[in-house]
Design a protein around this motif. Structure first.
Motif, PDB file in Angstrom:
ATOM      1  N   THR A  19       0.333   0.378   2.132  1.00 36.33           N
ATOM      2  CA  THR A  19       0.641   0.667   0.725  1.00 36.33           C
ATOM      3  C   THR A  19       2.138   0.623   0.484  1.00 36.33           C
ATOM      4  OG1 THR A  19       0.647   3.040   1.205  1.00 36.33           O
ATOM      5  CG2 THR A  19      -1.413   2.069   0.388  1.00 36.33           C
ATOM      6  N   HIS A 289       6.777  -0.198  -8.244  1.00 38.94           N
ATOM      7  CA  HIS A 289       5.412  -0.090  -7.738  1.00 38.94           C
ATOM      8  C   HIS A 289       4.533  -1.085  -8.479  1.00 38.94           C
ATOM      9  CE1 HIS A 289       6.378   3.920  -5.933  1.00 38.94           C
ATOM     10  NE2 HIS A 289       7.209   3.961  -6.961  1.00 38.94           N
ATOM     11  N   HIS A 297      -5.407   2.497  -9.696  1.00 40.22           N
ATOM     12  CA  HIS A 297      -5.033   2.519  -8.292  1.00 40.22           C
ATOM     13  C   HIS A 297      -3.644   1.905  -8.111  1.00 40.22           C
ATOM     14  CE1 HIS A 297      -5.589   2.249  -3.937  1.00 40.22           C
ATOM     15  NE2 HIS A 297      -5.217   0.981  -3.984  1.00 40.22           N
ATOM     16  N   ARG A 298      -2.822   2.520  -7.252  1.00 41.61           N
ATOM     17  CA  ARG A 298      -1.548   1.917  -6.890  1.00 41.61           C
ATOM     18  C   ARG A 298      -1.768   0.909  -5.780  1.00 41.61           C
ATOM     19  NH1 ARG A 298       3.821   4.495  -4.079  1.00 41.61           N
ATOM     20  NH2 ARG A 298       2.445   4.375  -2.260  1.00 41.61           N
ATOM     21  N   LYS A 300       0.841  -1.192  -4.380  1.00 39.53           N
ATOM     22  CA  LYS A 300       1.970  -1.151  -3.449  1.00 39.53           C
ATOM     23  C   LYS A 300       3.094  -0.308  -4.038  1.00 39.53           C
ATOM     24  CE  LYS A 300       1.073  -4.299  -0.089  1.00 39.53           C
ATOM     25  NZ  LYS A 300       1.155  -4.064   1.350  1.00 39.53           N
TER      26      LYS A 300
END
Length: 363
Positions: A19, A289, A297-298, A300
């Motif tokens: 991530t 980001h 959802h993140r 990266k």
């Protein structure tokens, strides 16, 4: 643009499941502005990047397949430039700034000097080129601290229309028939460009603090809002989609050994990926980001880049993400020093960095 940054794909493959993203191969734009960078914008037709700065200039760079860059043109304002944009055909660049004017450089005609194409009573904070139904030529939209948004036919010296907002205009974005205007006092005005002189909807920002940026979704069904309070909101235009509205915290840091303290940073820039519809946020904490709004959802997060990030942009194919590392004035004038960094970095978007999460198949 295969070959950008050499063979970064190999190293990104190992990081694909992480991530935390990699910025070690990001390449700096050559000969950047001499003062704070306020806005950056890619051409919709070629690998050219416009950069607006407080040094009163808009610079145009050409980016090659290896991530190298070369200055191709520039034009000057009589004050700091706060916004820049391209025409849809990629032949013209517009800047708007503190000199209360918008100026246009016609690259397609080989022009070397810019022409003034718009004027306001106060500084112009935002410029965008749009297509308005019924108009044969593209229209320039300008948003100003004089609380007005004006539409300009570039063949005429006076605006073809204008709308009065509740407060100073802080941010504008447009996609297809959607125009979104963010103002002081947290007003958000939505305009359907079929009726450009009236507000389709007006709503208070879903965020409790000052609006820094509004950016339209790639499919123009809604927009994202970023605030000074380290929050981002996802907002759909139509009521039928309101169940999908949400906001989330971002660009916040908890100091070591201080679980009860959170340092909150401004969200300065939001950019949507032109292919995948995912988006980036960047802020005063010096990080950016990538997010998937549909999966909430993140995708990266990236390490600090060595200064606050003032503006971001994807190129037309979505394989380059540019970010301006430049003081954003979030801590006042005293923090701005001659040593403050001013640079634009080019990040090669590799593999799945910006791809949305696969949707779960229901059995």
């Amino acid at each position: 643009m295969s070959g950008l940054f050499g063979s970064a794909a190999s190293s990104s493959a190992s990081a694909a499941n992480s991530t935390t993203g990699d910025i070690s191969k990001d390449i700096a734009l050559s000969n950047p502005p001499e003062d704070s960078i306020s806005d950056i914008s890619f051409s919709p037709q070629s690998e050219h990047l416009a950069v607006a700065s407080w040094d009163k200039k808009v610079r145009i760079y050409e980016i090659n397949a290896q991530g190298g860059s070369e200055g191709k043109a520039l034009f000057e304002h009589e004050g700091p430039v706060l916004s820049c944009c391209w025409s849809k055909d990629g032949t013209k660049v517009v800047g708007g700034g503190a000199d209360k004017a918008a100026r246009l450089l016609d690259l397609g005609a080989g022009a070397s000097t810019a022409q003034q194409v718009a004027a306001h009573d106060q500084p112009i904070r935002c410029v965008r080129m749009i297509d308005v139904p019924g108009q044969a030529t593209p229209v320039l939209v300008t948003g100003s601290w004089d609380k007005t948004v004006k539409y300009w036919d570039l063949r005429q010296s006076n605006p073809v229309a204008s709308v009065v907002c509740q407060e100073r205009v802080y941010s504008i974005d447009s996609k297809n028939n959607l125009l979104v205007i963010g103002t002081a006092d947290r007003y958000i005005n939505i305009v359907n460009l079929d009726k450009p002189t009236e507000f389709y909807k007006t709503l208070p920002s879903p965020l409790k603090w000052q609006t820094r940026v509004v950016t339209c979704f790639s499919d123009s069904s809604g927009f994202a809002v970023g605030s000074i309070e380290g929050r981002c909101a996802i907002q759909y235009v139509e009521e039928k989609d309101s169940s999908s509205n949400f906001s989330f915290k971002c660009h916040r840091q908890t100091p070591l050994n201080s679980r009860d303290i959170s340092n909150v940073y401004s969200v300065n820039a939001i950019s949507f990926h032109p292919v995948h519809g995912t988006f980036s946020t960047a802020g005063s904490d010096g990080t950016f980001h990538f997010w998937d709004k549909d999966a909430k959802h993140r995708l990266k997060g990236y390490p600090e880049v060595g200064g606050t990030i003032s503006s971001t942009a994807f190129n037309r194919g979505g394989n380059i993400f540019a970010y301006a590392v430049s003081y954003d004035w979030s801590k006042g004038y005293s923090v701005n020093t001659p040593q403050s960094v001013n640079k634009v970095m080019l990040h090669a978007v590799q593999g799945d960095e910006c791809k949305p999460r696969p949707k779960a198949v229901k059995r």
